[in-house]
Enzyme design. Structure first.
Site, PDB file in Angstrom:
ATOM      1  N   LYS A  54       0.839  -1.203   0.000  1.00 28.70           N
ATOM      2  CA  LYS A  54       0.000   0.000   0.000  1.00 28.70           C
ATOM      3  C   LYS A  54       0.869   1.248   0.000  1.00 28.70           C
ATOM      4  O   LYS A  54       0.632   2.192  -0.760  1.00 28.70           O
ATOM      5  CB  LYS A  54      -0.927   0.004   1.234  1.00 28.70           C
ATOM      6  CG  LYS A  54      -2.099  -0.943   1.101  1.00 28.70           C
ATOM      7  CD  LYS A  54      -2.815  -1.186   2.408  1.00 28.70           C
ATOM      8  CE  LYS A  54      -3.893  -2.262   2.214  1.00 28.70           C
ATOM      9  NZ  LYS A  54      -4.458  -2.764   3.455  1.00 28.70           N
ATOM     10  N   GLN A  98      -4.830  -1.449   9.602  1.00 25.09           N
ATOM     11  CA  GLN A  98      -4.755  -2.795   9.035  1.00 25.09           C
ATOM     12  C   GLN A  98      -5.345  -3.826  10.014  1.00 25.09           C
ATOM     13  O   GLN A  98      -4.946  -3.874  11.181  1.00 25.09           O
ATOM     14  CB  GLN A  98      -3.273  -3.132   8.726  1.00 25.09           C
ATOM     15  CG  GLN A  98      -3.069  -4.446   8.034  1.00 25.09           C
ATOM     16  CD  GLN A  98      -3.649  -4.492   6.624  1.00 25.09           C
ATOM     17  OE1 GLN A  98      -3.509  -3.547   5.844  1.00 25.09           O
ATOM     18  NE2 GLN A  98      -4.325  -5.571   6.289  1.00 25.09           N
ATOM     19  N   ASP A 121     -11.204   2.966   4.110  1.00 22.25           N
ATOM     20  CA  ASP A 121     -11.618   1.562   4.018  1.00 22.25           C
ATOM     21  C   ASP A 121     -13.142   1.453   3.922  1.00 22.25           C
ATOM     22  O   ASP A 121     -13.670   0.394   3.585  1.00 22.25           O
ATOM     23  CB  ASP A 121     -11.135   0.791   5.261  1.00 22.25           C
ATOM     24  CG  ASP A 121     -10.051  -0.224   4.926  1.00 22.25           C
ATOM     25  OD1 ASP A 121      -9.894  -0.544   3.732  1.00 22.25           O
ATOM     26  OD2 ASP A 121      -9.381  -0.692   5.855  1.00 22.25           O
TER      27      ASP A 121
END
Ligand code: NAP
Length: 294
Positions: A54, A98, A121
């Site tokens: 990422k 994460q 997200d």
């Protein structure tokens, strides 16, 4: 093999190039440099690989990448304090924590603490609610990528019969909402669905997000259907090495489908590309700019 293979790798590369062009425009016209902060707690090797990837793709797209690592022993309070700092930081437009988090930390509490405007997200209940009610929202990256892939095959999904197998909060449920927004006719199947093969056989569009290796068989697929396989399953091969397969029996399904995503190289590459898209969208929204061209 008859199906068109949907090349997620190439489509994601094209999307990342379009993100990079938008980033360059925002810098040029508005002196705005989108920034994405990624928080990794602990040493989970798979998570570390995702986070590295990422960060690399964020920088390649011309954005700022902020990497925050906390030890496995970090407390919930440590993570919440970091999220608060990132919420207040004007250089940060997207925050991604994460998952999975170590067991002493309540993941939902952490996700709920992220400013919904920076929730790239799309897991915050405010964004889930906005998506479900048809308001502009940051939407989860994997389902966003799935719809984009389907639209490389069909210019419009309007009126199509879509069957989504799986109803998780991160894939199935948001995918249903995105498909409804495209005016598809949506059926959602799950572990309690009766006669799943018959349900899947109705579909013009099949989305498999189950987490069971090759569960969807070729004879479940209607001839000519488009199949988007979200699954990522590691299985032992006959040569003793592990390999990655999807939730769809690819070789069988490709004999019947009109188009199908491979695993790997289908949905997977789209997820990070859509994360970059969401970061650019968040940067524009936070700064009162119109929705960008990606
Ligand atoms: P999840 O949270 O475990 O949800 C799985 C869903 O599948 C549940 O809704 C479950 O039904 C349903 N299910 C399980 N067994 C079933 C069966 N026998 N028949 C019909 N439905 C069944 O999984 P997830 O997080 O959504 O992930 C799904 C897959 O996508 C996994 O392989 C994951 O690794 C992959 N994934 C890939 C990406 C990517 O970037 N490509 C991103 C996220 C996830 P119930 O609700 O009834 O239990």
């Amino acid at each position: 093999m008859t199906a068109h293979i949907i090349d997620g790798k190439a489509i994601a590369a094209d999307l990342r190039a379009r993100v990079a062009a938008e980033v360059a425009r925002l810098k040029r016209e508005h002196n705005l440099e989108p920034g994405l902060a990624v928080v990794l707690v602990g040493e989970n090797p798979a998570s570390a690989v995702y986070v590295r990837s990422k960060g690399k793709q964020t920088v390649e797209a011309g954005m700022r990448s902020f990497d925050h690592r906390l030890p496995e022993s970090a407390s919930e309070q440590d993570v919440l304090a970091l999220v608060e700092r990132l919420n207040a930081d004007p250089a940060v437009h997207g925050i991604l924590v994460q998952l999975p988090l170590p067991k002493q930390i309540d993941s939902q509490k952490v996700l709920n603490a992220i400013d919904p405007l920076k929730d790239v997200d799309g897991f915050h209940p405010v964004n889930a609610g906005r998506l479900a009610t048809g308001l502009p929202a940051l939407t989860p990256c994997t389902p966003l990528g799935c719809v984009m892939l389907a639209k490389t095959v069909h210019r419009s999904l309007e009126g199509m019969e879509a069957v989504v197998v799986g109803r998780s909060n991160i894939v199935g449920k948001p995918l249903i909402q995105l498909l409804l927004a495209e005016n598809a006719t949506v059926t959602v199947a799950h572990s309690k669905t009766r006669d799943l093969p018959a349900v899947v056989r109705r579909a013009d569009l099949v989305f498999a997000a189950v987490g069971r290796p090759e569960m969807v068989r070729g004879d479940w697929i209607r001839k000519g259907a488009t199949v988007i396989d979200v699954g990522i399953n590691r299985i032992g091969g006959t040569d003793g090495k592990n390999r990655i397969v999807g939730d769809v029996a690819f070789e069988e399904a490709a004999q019947v489908a009109g188009a199908i995503t491979p695993v790997p190289g289908g949905v997977g590459p789209m997820t990070i590309a859509c994360l970059l898209v969401n970061t650019v969208r968040a940067a524009c929204a936070i700064n009162g700019l119109p929705k960008p061209g990606v």
